[in-house]
Design a protein around this motif. Structure first.
Motif, PDB file in Angstrom:
ATOM      1  N   THR A 159     -97.330 134.685 122.759  1.00 61.49           N
ATOM      2  CA  THR A 159     -97.592 135.071 121.380  1.00 61.49           C
ATOM      3  C   THR A 159     -97.869 133.799 120.588  1.00 61.49           C
ATOM      4  O   THR A 159     -97.101 132.836 120.689  1.00 61.49           O
ATOM      5  N   PRO A 160     -98.960 133.756 119.822  1.00 63.62           N
ATOM      6  CA  PRO A 160     -99.247 132.553 119.025  1.00 63.62           C
ATOM      7  C   PRO A 160     -98.114 132.243 118.051  1.00 63.62           C
ATOM      8  O   PRO A 160     -97.466 133.153 117.513  1.00 63.62           O
ATOM      9  N   GLU A 161     -97.880 130.950 117.834  1.00 57.47           N
ATOM     10  CA  GLU A 161     -96.813 130.536 116.921  1.00 57.47           C
ATOM     11  C   GLU A 161     -97.039 131.077 115.516  1.00 57.47           C
ATOM     12  O   GLU A 161     -96.089 131.428 114.823  1.00 57.47           O
ATOM     13  N   ALA A 162     -98.292 131.156 115.094  1.00 55.08           N
ATOM     14  CA  ALA A 162     -98.591 131.687 113.759  1.00 55.08           C
ATOM     15  C   ALA A 162     -98.133 133.143 113.643  1.00 55.08           C
ATOM     16  O   ALA A 162     -97.639 133.567 112.594  1.00 55.08           O
ATOM     17  N   THR A 163     -98.265 133.902 114.709  1.00 55.70           N
ATOM     18  CA  THR A 163     -97.816 135.295 114.710  1.00 55.70           C
ATOM     19  C   THR A 163     -96.296 135.374 114.626  1.00 55.70           C
ATOM     20  O   THR A 163     -95.749 136.186 113.868  1.00 55.70           O
ATOM     21  N   LEU A 164     -95.615 134.520 115.388  1.00 61.10           N
ATOM     22  CA  LEU A 164     -94.148 134.510 115.340  1.00 61.10           C
ATOM     23  C   LEU A 164     -93.661 134.113 113.950  1.00 61.10           C
ATOM     24  O   LEU A 164     -92.692 134.682 113.439  1.00 61.10           O
ATOM     25  N   LEU A 165     -94.334 133.158 113.310  1.00 63.25           N
ATOM     26  CA  LEU A 165     -93.942 132.761 111.960  1.00 63.25           C
ATOM     27  C   LEU A 165     -94.240 133.872 110.951  1.00 63.25           C
ATOM     28  O   LEU A 165     -93.474 134.079 110.011  1.00 63.25           O
ATOM     29  N   ALA A 166     -95.341 134.591 111.139  1.00 65.28           N
ATOM     30  CA  ALA A 166     -95.654 135.711 110.244  1.00 65.28           C
ATOM     31  C   ALA A 166     -94.591 136.803 110.385  1.00 65.28           C
ATOM     32  O   ALA A 166     -94.141 137.377 109.385  1.00 65.28           O
ATOM     33  N   LEU A 167     -94.185 137.077 111.602  1.00 66.84           N
ATOM     34  CA  LEU A 167     -93.110 138.051 111.814  1.00 66.84           C
ATOM     35  C   LEU A 167     -91.816 137.564 111.174  1.00 66.84           C
ATOM     36  O   LEU A 167     -91.064 138.350 110.598  1.00 66.84           O
ATOM     37  N   ALA A 168     -91.574 136.260 111.254  1.00 73.06           N
ATOM     38  CA  ALA A 168     -90.373 135.685 110.642  1.00 73.06           C
ATOM     39  C   ALA A 168     -90.422 135.809 109.125  1.00 73.06           C
ATOM     40  O   ALA A 168     -89.384 135.960 108.480  1.00 73.06           O
ATOM     41  N   PHE A 169     -91.603 135.759 108.548  1.00 77.19           N
ATOM     42  CA  PHE A 169     -91.727 135.906 107.100  1.00 77.19           C
ATOM     43  C   PHE A 169     -91.278 137.299 106.653  1.00 77.19           C
ATOM     44  O   PHE A 169     -90.606 137.454 105.638  1.00 77.19           O
ATOM     45  N   PHE A 170     -91.646 138.315 107.437  1.00 73.06           N
ATOM     46  CA  PHE A 170     -91.316 139.691 107.063  1.00 73.06           C
ATOM     47  C   PHE A 170     -89.955 140.144 107.598  1.00 73.06           C
ATOM     48  O   PHE A 170     -89.343 141.036 107.022  1.00 73.06           O
ATOM     49  N   GLY A 171     -89.501 139.544 108.690  1.00 75.01           N
ATOM     50  CA  GLY A 171     -88.212 139.895 109.276  1.00 75.01           C
ATOM     51  C   GLY A 171     -87.448 138.646 109.681  1.00 75.01           C
ATOM     52  O   GLY A 171     -87.255 138.397 110.869  1.00 75.01           O
ATOM     53  N   PRO A 172     -87.036 137.847 108.690  1.00 77.02           N
ATOM     54  CA  PRO A 172     -86.452 136.538 109.014  1.00 77.02           C
ATOM     55  C   PRO A 172     -85.102 136.607 109.723  1.00 77.02           C
ATOM     56  O   PRO A 172     -84.790 135.725 110.532  1.00 77.02           O
ATOM     57  N   PHE A 173     -84.311 137.630 109.449  1.00 77.11           N
ATOM     58  CA  PHE A 173     -82.995 137.705 110.083  1.00 77.11           C
ATOM     59  C   PHE A 173     -83.127 138.028 111.570  1.00 77.11           C
ATOM     60  O   PHE A 173     -82.399 137.481 112.396  1.00 77.11           O
ATOM     61  N   GLY A 174     -84.074 138.886 111.907  1.00 76.94           N
ATOM     62  CA  GLY A 174     -84.342 139.176 113.315  1.00 76.94           C
ATOM     63  C   GLY A 174     -84.922 137.982 114.034  1.00 76.94           C
ATOM     64  O   GLY A 174     -84.568 137.698 115.179  1.00 76.94           O
ATOM     65  N   ALA A 175     -85.808 137.257 113.354  1.00 76.08           N
ATOM     66  CA  ALA A 175     -86.399 136.067 113.952  1.00 76.08           C
ATOM     67  C   ALA A 175     -85.342 135.004 114.209  1.00 76.08           C
ATOM     68  O   ALA A 175     -85.298 134.396 115.282  1.00 76.08           O
ATOM     69  N   TYR A 176     -84.474 134.801 113.234  1.00 72.21           N
ATOM     70  CA  TYR A 176     -83.421 133.791 113.395  1.00 72.21           C
ATOM     71  C   TYR A 176     -82.465 134.188 114.517  1.00 72.21           C
ATOM     72  O   TYR A 176     -82.084 133.358 115.344  1.00 72.21           O
ATOM     73  N   ALA A 177     -82.107 135.462 114.558  1.00 72.66           N
ATOM     74  CA  ALA A 177     -81.241 135.942 115.640  1.00 72.66           C
ATOM     75  C   ALA A 177     -81.930 135.759 116.989  1.00 72.66           C
ATOM     76  O   ALA A 177     -81.292 135.354 117.966  1.00 72.66           O
ATOM     77  N   GLY A 178     -83.234 136.025 117.045  1.00 74.95           N
ATOM     78  CA  GLY A 178     -83.991 135.828 118.276  1.00 74.95           C
ATOM     79  C   GLY A 178     -84.020 134.375 118.703  1.00 74.95           C
ATOM     80  O   GLY A 178     -83.920 134.058 119.891  1.00 74.95           O
ATOM     81  N   MET A 179     -84.143 133.490 117.728  1.00 71.54           N
ATOM     82  CA  MET A 179     -84.125 132.059 118.036  1.00 71.54           C
ATOM     83  C   MET A 179     -82.777 131.672 118.653  1.00 71.54           C
ATOM     84  O   MET A 179     -82.736 130.894 119.611  1.00 71.54           O
ATOM     85  N   LEU A 180     -81.694 132.192 118.105  1.00 76.50           N
ATOM     86  CA  LEU A 180     -80.363 131.836 118.593  1.00 76.50           C
ATOM     87  C   LEU A 180     -80.040 132.499 119.929  1.00 76.50           C
ATOM     88  O   LEU A 180     -79.583 131.842 120.861  1.00 76.50           O
ATOM     89  N   VAL A 181     -80.282 133.799 120.016  1.00 80.90           N
ATOM     90  CA  VAL A 181     -79.929 134.550 121.224  1.00 80.90           C
ATOM     91  C   VAL A 181     -80.759 134.100 122.427  1.00 80.90           C
ATOM     92  O   VAL A 181     -80.222 133.889 123.517  1.00 80.90           O
TER      93      VAL A 181
END
Length: 82
Positions: free
Chosen positions: A29-51
């Motif tokens: 998945t392109p990094e820009a897509t992951l960052l866009a998802l993080a913009f709309f769902g930052p808590f899930g993205a952060y949890a994904g980064m940690l888990v």
């Protein structure tokens, strides 16, 4: 609220899927897509980064995802009090 929860779940899943694909040396998945998802769902993205321990060494992710979380908390606080 359900939509917001789903956005965070999708973000979390995207980070997990990308980590799995990275281990398997497959299309990522392109990094820009992951960052866009993080913009709309930052808590899930952060949890994904940690888990999944994914993207934790990449500079844009280390400061942008927490920034998105702060923005969301401020917006929710504003909406709750005003």
């Amino acid at each position: 609220m359900i939509i917001y929860l789903l956005l965070n779940v999708v973000s979390f899943a995207a980070y997990g899927i990308d980590k799995k694909k990275a281990k398997m040396d497959k299309w990522r998945t392109p990094e820009a897509t992951l960052l866009a998802l993080a913009f709309f769902g930052p808590f899930g993205a952060y949890a994904g980064m940690l888990v999944f321990r994914h993207k934790t060494q990449k500079k844009p992710f280390t400061w942008m995802v927490p920034l998105f979380m702060i923005i969301h908390v401020v917006v929710f606080a504003f909406l709750a009090f005003f």
